[in-house]
Design a protein around this motif. Structure first.
Motif, PDB file in Angstrom:
ATOM      1  N   ILE A 149     -45.132  -7.252  -8.100  1.00 50.07           N
ATOM      2  CA  ILE A 149     -45.605  -6.095  -7.330  1.00 50.07           C
ATOM      3  C   ILE A 149     -46.049  -6.535  -5.941  1.00 50.07           C
ATOM      4  O   ILE A 149     -45.733  -5.883  -4.937  1.00 50.07           O
ATOM      5  CB  ILE A 149     -46.761  -5.376  -8.059  1.00 50.07           C
ATOM      6  N   PHE A 150     -46.769  -7.652  -5.875  1.00 49.06           N
ATOM      7  CA  PHE A 150     -47.155  -8.180  -4.571  1.00 49.06           C
ATOM      8  C   PHE A 150     -45.912  -8.514  -3.733  1.00 49.06           C
ATOM      9  O   PHE A 150     -45.849  -8.211  -2.538  1.00 49.06           O
ATOM     10  CB  PHE A 150     -48.025  -9.433  -4.734  1.00 49.06           C
ATOM     11  N   ASP A 204     -72.015  14.158  21.386  1.00 48.94           N
ATOM     12  CA  ASP A 204     -70.663  13.901  21.890  1.00 48.94           C
ATOM     13  C   ASP A 204     -69.687  13.866  20.722  1.00 48.94           C
ATOM     14  O   ASP A 204     -69.834  13.060  19.792  1.00 48.94           O
ATOM     15  CB  ASP A 204     -70.623  12.569  22.652  1.00 48.94           C
ATOM     16  N   PHE A 205     -68.680  14.730  20.774  1.00 46.38           N
ATOM     17  CA  PHE A 205     -67.680  14.823  19.719  1.00 46.38           C
ATOM     18  C   PHE A 205     -66.318  14.337  20.214  1.00 46.38           C
ATOM     19  O   PHE A 205     -65.959  14.551  21.377  1.00 46.38           O
ATOM     20  CB  PHE A 205     -67.512  16.271  19.242  1.00 46.38           C
ATOM     21  N   VAL A 206     -65.569  13.717  19.299  1.00 46.12           N
ATOM     22  CA  VAL A 206     -64.150  13.456  19.500  1.00 46.12           C
ATOM     23  C   VAL A 206     -63.393  14.291  18.487  1.00 46.12           C
ATOM     24  O   VAL A 206     -63.636  14.174  17.278  1.00 46.12           O
ATOM     25  CB  VAL A 206     -63.811  11.954  19.328  1.00 46.12           C
ATOM     26  N   ILE A 207     -62.491  15.139  18.952  1.00 50.14           N
ATOM     27  CA  ILE A 207     -61.769  16.041  18.058  1.00 50.14           C
ATOM     28  C   ILE A 207     -60.763  15.263  17.212  1.00 50.14           C
ATOM     29  O   ILE A 207     -59.977  14.471  17.727  1.00 50.14           O
ATOM     30  CB  ILE A 207     -61.047  17.151  18.847  1.00 50.14           C
ATOM     31  N   ASN A 208     -60.828  15.473  15.889  1.00 51.34           N
ATOM     32  CA  ASN A 208     -59.883  14.829  14.954  1.00 51.34           C
ATOM     33  C   ASN A 208     -59.611  15.806  13.810  1.00 51.34           C
ATOM     34  O   ASN A 208     -60.462  16.042  12.962  1.00 51.34           O
ATOM     35  CB  ASN A 208     -60.468  13.519  14.411  1.00 51.34           C
ATOM     36  N   THR A 209     -58.420  16.373  13.800  1.00 54.61           N
ATOM     37  CA  THR A 209     -58.056  17.345  12.765  1.00 54.61           C
ATOM     38  C   THR A 209     -56.991  16.812  11.818  1.00 54.61           C
ATOM     39  O   THR A 209     -56.598  17.515  10.881  1.00 54.61           O
ATOM     40  CB  THR A 209     -57.520  18.639  13.414  1.00 54.61           C
ATOM     41  N   LYS A 210     -56.529  15.599  12.030  1.00 57.13           N
ATOM     42  CA  LYS A 210     -55.415  15.053  11.241  1.00 57.13           C
ATOM     43  C   LYS A 210     -55.945  14.213  10.085  1.00 57.13           C
ATOM     44  O   LYS A 210     -56.637  13.221  10.280  1.00 57.13           O
ATOM     45  CB  LYS A 210     -54.503  14.211  12.129  1.00 57.13           C
ATOM     46  N   ALA A 211     -55.599  14.589   8.862  1.00 56.46           N
ATOM     47  CA  ALA A 211     -56.019  13.832   7.678  1.00 56.46           C
ATOM     48  C   ALA A 211     -55.266  12.514   7.595  1.00 56.46           C
ATOM     49  O   ALA A 211     -54.125  12.402   8.078  1.00 56.46           O
ATOM     50  CB  ALA A 211     -55.765  14.649   6.412  1.00 56.46           C
ATOM     51  N   PRO A 212     -55.873  11.469   6.992  1.00 50.96           N
ATOM     52  CA  PRO A 212     -55.166  10.194   6.819  1.00 50.96           C
ATOM     53  C   PRO A 212     -53.887  10.382   5.998  1.00 50.96           C
ATOM     54  O   PRO A 212     -53.785  11.282   5.160  1.00 50.96           O
ATOM     55  CB  PRO A 212     -56.185   9.336   6.060  1.00 50.96           C
ATOM     56  N   ASN A 213     -52.907   9.526   6.266  1.00 50.31           N
ATOM     57  CA  ASN A 213     -51.656   9.537   5.502  1.00 50.31           C
ATOM     58  C   ASN A 213     -51.625   8.324   4.572  1.00 50.31           C
ATOM     59  O   ASN A 213     -51.809   7.187   5.010  1.00 50.31           O
ATOM     60  CB  ASN A 213     -50.459   9.498   6.439  1.00 50.31           C
ATOM     61  N   ILE A 214     -51.420   8.563   3.274  1.00 50.34           N
ATOM     62  CA  ILE A 214     -51.375   7.493   2.269  1.00 50.34           C
ATOM     63  C   ILE A 214     -49.928   7.303   1.819  1.00 50.34           C
ATOM     64  O   ILE A 214     -49.261   8.275   1.455  1.00 50.34           O
ATOM     65  CB  ILE A 214     -52.264   7.832   1.054  1.00 50.34           C
ATOM     66  N   GLU A 215     -49.469   6.062   1.812  1.00 54.66           N
ATOM     67  CA  GLU A 215     -48.135   5.754   1.301  1.00 54.66           C
ATOM     68  C   GLU A 215     -48.250   4.637   0.265  1.00 54.66           C
ATOM     69  O   GLU A 215     -48.745   3.547   0.574  1.00 54.66           O
ATOM     70  CB  GLU A 215     -47.192   5.312   2.421  1.00 54.66           C
ATOM     71  N   ILE A 216     -47.813   4.906  -0.950  1.00 52.01           N
ATOM     72  CA  ILE A 216     -47.827   3.894  -2.001  1.00 52.01           C
ATOM     73  C   ILE A 216     -46.579   3.028  -1.847  1.00 52.01           C
ATOM     74  O   ILE A 216     -45.453   3.521  -1.909  1.00 52.01           O
ATOM     75  CB  ILE A 216     -47.887   4.550  -3.396  1.00 52.01           C
ATOM     76  N   LEU A 217     -46.780   1.725  -1.656  1.00 53.40           N
ATOM     77  CA  LEU A 217     -45.679   0.800  -1.390  1.00 53.40           C
ATOM     78  C   LEU A 217     -45.135   0.168  -2.663  1.00 53.40           C
ATOM     79  O   LEU A 217     -43.931  -0.054  -2.787  1.00 53.40           O
ATOM     80  CB  LEU A 217     -46.141  -0.295  -0.425  1.00 53.40           C
ATOM     81  N   ALA A 218     -46.007  -0.165  -3.601  1.00 52.41           N
ATOM     82  CA  ALA A 218     -45.578  -0.783  -4.863  1.00 52.41           C
ATOM     83  C   ALA A 218     -46.702  -0.656  -5.868  1.00 52.41           C
ATOM     84  O   ALA A 218     -47.885  -0.642  -5.489  1.00 52.41           O
ATOM     85  CB  ALA A 218     -45.215  -2.252  -4.653  1.00 52.41           C
ATOM     86  N   HIS A 219     -46.347  -0.571  -7.149  1.00 51.32           N
ATOM     87  CA  HIS A 219     -47.377  -0.487  -8.186  1.00 51.32           C
ATOM     88  C   HIS A 219     -46.792  -0.940  -9.511  1.00 51.32           C
ATOM     89  O   HIS A 219     -45.568  -0.905  -9.734  1.00 51.32           O
ATOM     90  CB  HIS A 219     -47.922   0.936  -8.304  1.00 51.32           C
ATOM     91  N   SER A 220     -47.664  -1.384 -10.405  1.00 49.81           N
ATOM     92  CA  SER A 220     -47.248  -1.726 -11.756  1.00 49.81           C
ATOM     93  C   SER A 220     -46.604  -0.499 -12.393  1.00 49.81           C
ATOM     94  O   SER A 220     -47.033   0.635 -12.160  1.00 49.81           O
ATOM     95  CB  SER A 220     -48.448  -2.179 -12.596  1.00 49.81           C
ATOM     96  N   TYR A 221     -45.598  -0.734 -13.214  1.00 47.87           N
ATOM     97  CA  TYR A 221     -44.897   0.383 -13.834  1.00 47.87           C
ATOM     98  C   TYR A 221     -45.803   1.165 -14.772  1.00 47.87           C
ATOM     99  O   TYR A 221     -45.776   2.399 -14.794  1.00 47.87           O
ATOM    100  CB  TYR A 221     -43.690  -0.156 -14.616  1.00 47.87           C
ATOM    101  N   ALA A 222     -46.637   0.454 -15.541  1.00 52.50           N
ATOM    102  CA  ALA A 222     -47.453   1.110 -16.563  1.00 52.50           C
ATOM    103  C   ALA A 222     -48.830   0.470 -16.627  1.00 52.50           C
ATOM    104  O   ALA A 222     -49.061  -0.635 -16.107  1.00 52.50           O
ATOM    105  CB  ALA A 222     -46.770   1.018 -17.929  1.00 52.50           C
ATOM    106  N   ILE A 223     -49.740   1.193 -17.268  1.00 53.70           N
ATOM    107  CA  ILE A 223     -51.062   0.638 -17.579  1.00 53.70           C
ATOM    108  C   ILE A 223     -51.377   0.976 -19.034  1.00 53.70           C
ATOM    109  O   ILE A 223     -51.099   2.071 -19.511  1.00 53.70           O
ATOM    110  CB  ILE A 223     -52.158   1.189 -16.638  1.00 53.70           C
ATOM    111  N   SER A 224     -51.923   0.004 -19.747  1.00 57.56           N
ATOM    112  CA  SER A 224     -52.242   0.176 -21.161  1.00 57.56           C
ATOM    113  C   SER A 224     -53.715   0.535 -21.340  1.00 57.56           C
ATOM    114  O   SER A 224     -54.568   0.126 -20.540  1.00 57.56           O
ATOM    115  CB  SER A 224     -51.942  -1.109 -21.940  1.00 57.56           C
ATOM    116  N   TYR A 225     -53.986   1.302 -22.387  1.00 56.80           N
ATOM    117  CA  TYR A 225     -55.360   1.629 -22.743  1.00 56.80           C
ATOM    118  C   TYR A 225     -56.145   0.335 -22.959  1.00 56.80           C
ATOM    119  O   TYR A 225     -55.800  -0.487 -23.800  1.00 56.80           O
ATOM    120  CB  TYR A 225     -55.360   2.481 -24.013  1.00 56.80           C
TER     121      TYR A 225
END
Length: 475
Positions: free
Chosen positions: A463-464, A143-164
């Motif tokens: 960021i939170f 039994d199959f359910v048809i699903n052709t739509k890829a997930p949608n990702i939205e970045i809401l907030a993030h740190s400006y930079a990351i250090s080595y």
């Protein structure tokens, strides 16, 4: 007379039926069950087994792999909609009698909207003598359910930079009919996200370990139909941090004084340690410094990743922290990222990377929980000695090694200022101090960031808060 004929006829029929039954029970008329497995091809060369009820994007091929010792004779395929409308039929006789066969399920010729349900019925017959030489037929329903739509990702907030060598935070949402897996990669290591505020929203602290020369951070979301979406987190990469190279000379009399007790401690933890094959104390030290240290670090990483994977969801994670200071009035006696080269008077060397901050105050000082958290590991290790790990949420943990003793109970939840343990010099330690580590999902990161209240505010707390406002504005 007529009655006698009827009786004889009935008896004859019974004999024939019984004879047929007993003949049919002979091994020659039996068939062995077929082995039937269904695989979805993510790409032309990579497949995964799937269940009999599953989501499907018809752009990806599906094959039924069949094996039969009685050899395969033919197969039939029928596909019907939820309303029992037949949309596909196929039948094929297999001439060359194979013992194994890959049957590709044909795609429907009609366009089906997402959410449509399709049932495939596959019947495969073999060349056995079952059913009076007509062969046995085995069926499978998917039994199959048809699903052709890829997930949608939205970045809401993030740190400006990351250090080595450092860390950063990202908060994002994923919109999908269903989700199989969400992961975050820094190009080398994989991190899992944690639920944030409500369903569909996630947060994760990620790390750029000093072992990784490059860094590129991507989120990947995959649904149960293996539709995949990726999004790159636009961190600015700060490559300016530099880490010291230091050389430590080990005298033979010092090693002789320390080695017996250290080997005894190591054997207590790792009974299979092989010291007998080494001739000198320095060779034994090299084994401890490199191989036993590696085992310790694997133990620490595994404990943290296991907790994140299975238990972190039960921890009430805060979204703000004070600076992580575990000792009052401490002095730094060893820095994070220090590449240490140990050398003896014969020029032999051993190297290791120091993955924490060594701090000291007074002997047997109280180690204080710098923020609230849960004790998820207390155990003695070979190089690290008595080691405690305090989990703070969203994959973040602090580590305290070389302890004289533990105070907080295993699995205990601590408030800021509670005593974790007592400083000491267990394991491979030069005097009473604390090896203090900050880790993100098992990856060691720069302590200096987490000792800086302004950095925590700008890169974590704010960021939170920005993400919370973004989520609220969507409602």
């Amino acid at each position: 007379m007529e009655g006698s004929k009827i009786v004889k006829l009935v008896l004859a029929v019974i004999v024939v039926l019984l004879g047929g039954y007993f003949v049919s029970m002979l091994d020659v008329f039996k068939s062995e069950p077929m082995k039937m497995e269904t695989f979805l091809y993510i790409n032309p060369t990579t497949s995964v087994p799937i269940a009999d009820k599953v989501a499907w994007n018809p752009e990806r091929r599906i094959a039924l792999e069949v094996e039969s010792s009685k050899k395969i004779k033919s197969y039939k395929i029928k596909a019907t909609t939820e309303g029992n409308v037949v949309i596909l039929e196929k039948e094929e006789t297999i001439i060359n009698r194979p013992e194994s066969l890959k049957i590709w399920l044909p795609k429907p010729d009609i366009d089906l909207p997402n959410g449509s349900k399709i049932r495939y019925e596959i019947a495969v017959s073999d060349w056995s003598n079952a059913n009076f030489f007509s062969g046995a037929t085995f069926t499978k329903t998917i039994d199959f359910v048809i699903n052709t739509k890829a997930p949608n990702i939205e970045i809401l907030a993030h740190s400006y930079a990351i250090s080595y060598g450092g860390s950063a935070l990202v908060v994002f949402s994923v919109d999908s009919i269903d989700i199989k897996e969400i992961t975050i990669s820094n190009g080398t290591n994989t991190f899992i996200p944690f639920s944030f505020i409500k369903d569909g929203y996630y947060a994760a602290i990620v790390a750029w370990p000093i072992a990784n020369q490059s860094f590129i951070c991507r989120i990947q979301a995959t649904d149960t139909a293996f539709n995949t979406q990726r999004a790159t987190i636009p961190f600015i990469k700060n490559t300016s941090p530099r880490y010291l190279d230091s050389t430590i000379t080990l005298q033979e009399d010092f090693l002789a004084q320390k080695m017996d007790s250290l080997i005894a401690e190591v054997r207590e933890i790792y009974p299979d340690s092989e010291f007998e094959e080494f001739n000198t104390n320095f060779e034994k030290f090299v084994y401890i410094n490199e191989q036993i240290r590696l085992k310790d670090e694997e133990t620490i990483t595994n404990a943290l990743q296991e907790y994140d994977k299975h238990y972190a969801s039960t921890f009430s994670s805060p979204t703000s922290w004070k600076k992580f200071v575990p000792l009052k009035g401490y002095a730094v006696v060893g820095r994070f990222g220090d590449k240490r080269t140990y050398v003896n008077d014969k020029g032999q060397t051993s190297q290791s990377i120091h993955l924490g901050l060594d701090i000291a105050s007074v002997k047997n000082d109280n180690i204080l929980a710098p923020n609230s958290g849960k004790i998820i590991m207390e155990r003695k290790l070979g190089v690290y000695g008595n080691t405690a790990i305090l989990y703070h949420g969203f994959g973040l943990a602090s580590l305290y090694a070389h302890l004289d003793s533990f105070v907080a109970p295993q699995d205990g939840v601590l408030d800021m200022g509670d005593v974790v343990g007592i400083s000491g010099q267990s394991g491979w330690a030069f005097g009473d101090h604390v090896h203090f580590g900050m880790l993100v999902q098992g990856q060691n990161v720069r302590n200096t960031e987490w000792l800086d209240e302004r950095w925590i505010k700008n890169n974590i707390t704010d960021i939170f808060e920005n993400a919370k406002r973004a989520i609220e504005s969507k409602e």
